[in-house]
Design an enzyme around this catalytic site. Structure first.
Site, PDB file in Angstrom:
ATOM      1  N   HIS A  43      35.809 123.287  47.217  1.00 25.32           N
ATOM      2  CA  HIS A  43      36.736 124.230  47.854  1.00 25.32           C
ATOM      3  C   HIS A  43      37.450 125.108  46.829  1.00 25.32           C
ATOM      4  O   HIS A  43      38.643 125.414  46.991  1.00 25.32           O
ATOM      5  CB  HIS A  43      37.759 123.467  48.712  1.00 25.32           C
ATOM      6  CG  HIS A  43      37.145 122.823  49.908  1.00 25.32           C
ATOM      7  ND1 HIS A  43      36.709 123.546  50.992  1.00 25.32           N
ATOM      8  CD2 HIS A  43      36.873 121.524  50.182  1.00 25.32           C
ATOM      9  CE1 HIS A  43      36.205 122.712  51.903  1.00 25.32           C
ATOM     10  NE2 HIS A  43      36.279 121.494  51.422  1.00 25.32           N
ATOM     11  N   ASP A  89      38.121 116.526  48.779  1.00 26.96           N
ATOM     12  CA  ASP A  89      37.252 116.376  49.953  1.00 26.96           C
ATOM     13  C   ASP A  89      35.987 117.217  49.806  1.00 26.96           C
ATOM     14  O   ASP A  89      35.959 118.203  49.074  1.00 26.96           O
ATOM     15  CB  ASP A  89      37.997 116.800  51.230  1.00 26.96           C
ATOM     16  CG  ASP A  89      38.480 118.239  51.151  1.00 26.96           C
ATOM     17  OD1 ASP A  89      38.936 118.656  50.055  1.00 26.96           O
ATOM     18  OD2 ASP A  89      38.396 118.953  52.161  1.00 26.96           O
ATOM     19  N   GLU A  90      34.955 116.786  50.520  1.00 28.60           N
ATOM     20  CA  GLU A  90      33.736 117.586  50.719  1.00 28.60           C
ATOM     21  C   GLU A  90      33.177 118.223  49.444  1.00 28.60           C
ATOM     22  O   GLU A  90      33.031 119.438  49.380  1.00 28.60           O
ATOM     23  CB  GLU A  90      34.024 118.684  51.746  1.00 28.60           C
ATOM     24  CG  GLU A  90      34.428 118.117  53.087  1.00 28.60           C
ATOM     25  CD  GLU A  90      34.748 119.205  54.098  1.00 28.60           C
ATOM     26  OE1 GLU A  90      34.431 119.013  55.273  1.00 28.60           O
ATOM     27  OE2 GLU A  90      35.316 120.252  53.711  1.00 28.60           O
ATOM     28  N   VAL A  91      32.872 117.411  48.454  1.00 28.80           N
ATOM     29  CA  VAL A  91      32.242 117.946  47.245  1.00 28.80           C
ATOM     30  C   VAL A  91      30.727 117.925  47.427  1.00 28.80           C
ATOM     31  O   VAL A  91      30.141 116.863  47.633  1.00 28.80           O
ATOM     32  CB  VAL A  91      32.638 117.103  46.011  1.00 28.80           C
ATOM     33  CG1 VAL A  91      32.032 117.721  44.756  1.00 28.80           C
ATOM     34  CG2 VAL A  91      34.147 116.993  45.906  1.00 28.80           C
ATOM     35  N   GLU A 124      37.628 110.865  50.940  1.00 27.35           N
ATOM     36  CA  GLU A 124      36.347 110.757  50.224  1.00 27.35           C
ATOM     37  C   GLU A 124      36.512 110.131  48.855  1.00 27.35           C
ATOM     38  O   GLU A 124      35.673 109.357  48.398  1.00 27.35           O
ATOM     39  CB  GLU A 124      35.681 112.127  50.063  1.00 27.35           C
ATOM     40  CG  GLU A 124      35.125 112.712  51.344  1.00 27.35           C
ATOM     41  CD  GLU A 124      36.103 113.639  52.023  1.00 27.35           C
ATOM     42  OE1 GLU A 124      37.305 113.319  52.053  1.00 27.35           O
ATOM     43  OE2 GLU A 124      35.658 114.689  52.518  1.00 27.35           O
TER      44      GLU A 124
END
Lengths: 541, 541
Positions: free
Chosen positions: B283, B343-345, B396
């Site tokens: 992000h 988050d969300e890597v 995460e």
């Protein structure tokens, strides 16, 4: 609903912090693109500078048409707002003259300070928009200047809107420009509506006027006013004031005769018809507050209280009332059409009432409640017909087999709409489509893409029958909206429907539309419409 | 997403014109009920008249506490707005004296013109709210008058909010009243947050201030500011101005140091912590506009362009930058905690980069990209730790097995949250919950019922471990909101989360809540918060 809700929500909880791990590049707004896209347009990279303060509209035809003069001053204000972007109005103005000397750009043609408007037909200042109005126009901006030509005042309005959208802020973020262009434009469908429910939650008059402004910016031409429903009766009737006195949420939450006049006139000046809907025989609980006797008494049964149900179709007094009431509606609302509703009639209450059962026996209906509904709707349509108004009904009336006049328009809103629309046009009747554009249906994604993918002609390949598809309406039911959120809930999502209903069938590139809609949304924001962002990321300057 | 979207939309198209054929009676707002519901409250039908113009707050403890004096004037304005309902301010005032002589009602105790406020503890005018602040208070309105007592300025703030909500408009729609009552109140959870993303779409400072107002009306105490993301970098860094100069949408769409100061101070005065989030290593696309070298170069592959990916965890220069940057963040934001994201890597880009692969080989990570992520996060947490700040991370980081300090708080947002929360507290760490309260997840129904049904303790029956659940946050990701729709999108839906986090576990009657939320929503509307309607039908007077 509960099951459905949890189903939906369980799906929603699969979503992630950002919908797309790589959301891709931010959608950059176009500059000076028109929404909805015109029928045909040739663009040029040559451009004029635009000075709102000096700019004027000139009516070439030597009559003084107040209707258009009013539109000119309205659009002059609108293009002025473009000048105020970044609050540069004054320095901006100085700046322009400075630029004039220094701008060294052979695409620059000097300044465009006038639009010649030619009205080929008559100007009747008190004319009302109608289902047959002609909205076509031609707009040319060339080396000789700018000219707008139309056979009607309605076409001129659409052309003025287009012209105002051609003006854009140059990359220098200071000067306004308009490119040379040649536009021939006309709507694909004659009926391009926005439906709004003002019963589940009341909407102040100012909110409705903003809606009408936004409709005109999207070339929509029918405001379908679902004015009453079970929850409240905000319409102040001249003949039956008790309906709103007892049926409105509060004495302040009503539409007075003056309010209704104002809304109709505001709409007229923008080429928008006001189509009133007084939905019966269901969705009438609020009517019973003021006129208990017109509703069916539901008899107590297990899990049933003795409350009131749909309109009682068995009493002559019901029809005497309806005749008086719709006579008033026909007088108050100038449009040729009245929407009679007819959706979602529950039969449980009729079933519980012995008088209703007795009436059905006596009229050989046995337990044919659809037949009873038909009996009611037919009598209502006849009443409205005698009052010289035409009718629009929700699809159930047609699907349930009510014998309808050929001229009654059927409004399709349920799923598997292609089938229903096909049946309507096969019967030789005209159809309106709303299923694709239910604004109260929400998803956690950019749902205007779905609205934009809807093709009304997919209902039938028969070109003659396609002509019976008059267009459609985006529907805003008000269970979850009021003055505080209805504007961003409707716009720019309804803009997707507006383009589908105005532009050519082959205008369906969502990637191209996204950029134009980004600009159009910022444009609506500048004009005072609190439209929400159309794309996952973006910004207005 | 596409599949998911069409799934959802196909469900939505099953909905009908009104969600419930018989929507049932309109939800009528309560009068003078408190949201969120206090820990304990005894009511009486005896009441005082309330005259905002004459009313005053009196601090009994003889210190001059500017912090509370500021709160008094704020709440005096707020109760004044009640007097202006129906724009009756003046005649209303006259009317009251008239009533005083004539009112023949033995429940009426005369007028309450004063609230005595007793602060038992110290007043430090420059104190910041913290994760350990005490917000409890006692409020008594009895025959002797009205008294608010709290050990802290924070408890006084909560008590003032409660007091302001007790004032209601009598049925005569002219006079204001407050009933005798006895309230002991304290929050169930210490962390009651609203998360707002200002990167997908920019939110002007004024919008954030309205959000802070609304939070205080709902006794929320943490503004989790997700200030940057892939799409834009609106935070103006003192040390690295190029980040916003190149990473913001536009030079005008940024938060200057003065803006950030204003937001923090505005929040402080309302007992709200500002928890900054600078989400890495994913992000971060917008960071690369100004600091290209900190991001990983993604190498061209089939269907891949050579764009930039997550932060490059292999370079020392990356950590030198992060140390400098978070040192500034620690200085600018007074809160003890910094949210580090995590988050969300996505690993594709790291996989494509030979330097990354070489680094992993050299450090015996082979293809353990989770290990590489852990390597990065551990170094980042160490940096923040050295800067004497504490960390909060998205789940995460914990789920992927990063070795975290015991004091690092884990923020749970994904599905099957009970399992994750249980694992977090089993590990002896503190947890925050957001899964239940994702405000960007929309359904075509009254979804606050779902938000209201969420019980954080359902994750574990172990009372000791339940103490590690600090509370939660309602999350507003900004893919589909900006200044034009964010306020009604958040309120009153976030109010459901606010009550779950403040009130007792046994406060879970949705029917009772619906009536109080109807009143609370109208209250927010009167106070300038454009909250949307909470129920299918209803109205504000």
């Amino acid at each position: 609903m509960i099951v459905l809700n949890s189903l939906i929500s369980s799906f929603l909880f699969l979503l992630v912090n950002c919908y797309i791990i790589d959301p891709g590049p931010t959608v950059i707004a176009t500059k000076g693109e028109v929404w909805p896209k015109p029928y045909s347009q040739q663009n040029s990279s040559k451009y004029y500078g635009f000075r709102p303060v000096l700019f004027q509209f000139t009516l070439t035809t030597d009559n003084n048409c107040n209707f258009l003069q009013d539109a000119f001053s309205r659009y002059h204000k609108i293009v002025m707002t473009e000048a105020l972007r970044g609050k540069k109005s004054f320095s901006f103005y100085k700046h322009l003259h400075y630029k004039k000397q220094t701008l060294n750009d052979d695409l620059f043609l000097g300044y465009l300070d006038n639009l010649n408007v030619t009205l080929k037909g008559d100007c009747k200042d008190d004319e009302y928009p109608s289902s047959t109005m002609n909205e076509e126009y031609e707009l040319k901006v060339d080396e000789t200047g700018a000219n707008l030509v139309s056979p009607t005042i309605w076409g001129v309005l659409r052309g003025l809107e287009t012209f105002s959208q051609l003006v854009y802020l140059a990359d220098d973020t200071v000067s306004l420009r308009i490119n040379l262009t040649e536009i021939e434009d006309k709507p694909r469908f004659p009926h391009r509506g926005l439906h709004l429910d003002t019963s589940r939650h009341f909407m102040p008059v100012d909110t409705l006027l903003v809606m009408l402004d936004a409709m005109s910016y999207n070339k929509m031409n029918v405001f379908h006013w679902h004015i009453t429903d079970d929850q409240s009766f905000p319409y102040v009737s001249l003949k039956f004031p008790e309906l709103s006195e007892k049926g409105a949420y509060a004495s302040t939450l009503v539409y007075s005769p003056a309010d209704v006049k104002e809304i109709i006139e505001y709409a007229r000046l923008r080429g928008i018809r006001v189509l009133p809907e007084f939905d019966t025989p269901g969705h009438t609980r609020s009517w019973g507050e003021g006129k208990r006797d017109i509703l069916t008494e539901c008899y107590p049964r297990p899990n049933k209280t003795g409350k009131l149900g749909p309109i009682d179709p068995t009493k002559n007094s019901t029809y005497e009332f309806l005749k008086e009431f719709f006579d008033e509606v026909g007088d108050v609302f100038p449009d040729q059409y009245i929407h009679l509703g007819g959706d979602e009639v529950g039969f449980e209450c009729w079933q519980s009432n012995p008088d209703i059962i007795a009436f059905m026996k006596a009229n050989n209906m046995s337990d044919d409640f659809v037949g009873l509904e038909s009996y009611y709707i037919q009598k209502l349509i006849d009443i409205v017909d005698e009052l010289n108004s035409d009718s629009i009904v929700w699809e159930e009336v047609f699907v349930n087999g009510v014998v309808l006049p050929q001229k009654t328009i059927v409004h399709v809103w349920k799923d598997v709409w292609q089938v229903t629309v096909a049946e309507v046009v096969d019967s030789g009747r005209q159809a309106l489509l709303s299923t694709c554009w239910y604004l109260d249906h929400l998803g956690s994604y950019v749902d205007w893409h779905d609205f934009y993918a809807c093709e009304p002609y997919s209902a039938t390949a028969d070109e003659e029958k396609q002509k019976l598809i008059l267009g459609g309406e985006a529907c805003m039911w008000a269970e979850e909206v009021n003055e505080y959120n209805v504007v961003p809930r409707v716009w720019p999502r309804a803009s997707a429907a507006a383009e589908k209903l105005w532009s050519r069938k082959d205008v369906n590139d969502v990637t191209d539309a996204a950029k134009r809609l980004e600009e159009h949304t910022c444009r609506m924001n500048r004009r005072g419409v609190a439209a929400q962002p159309p794309n996952y990321s973006g910004y207005c300057l």
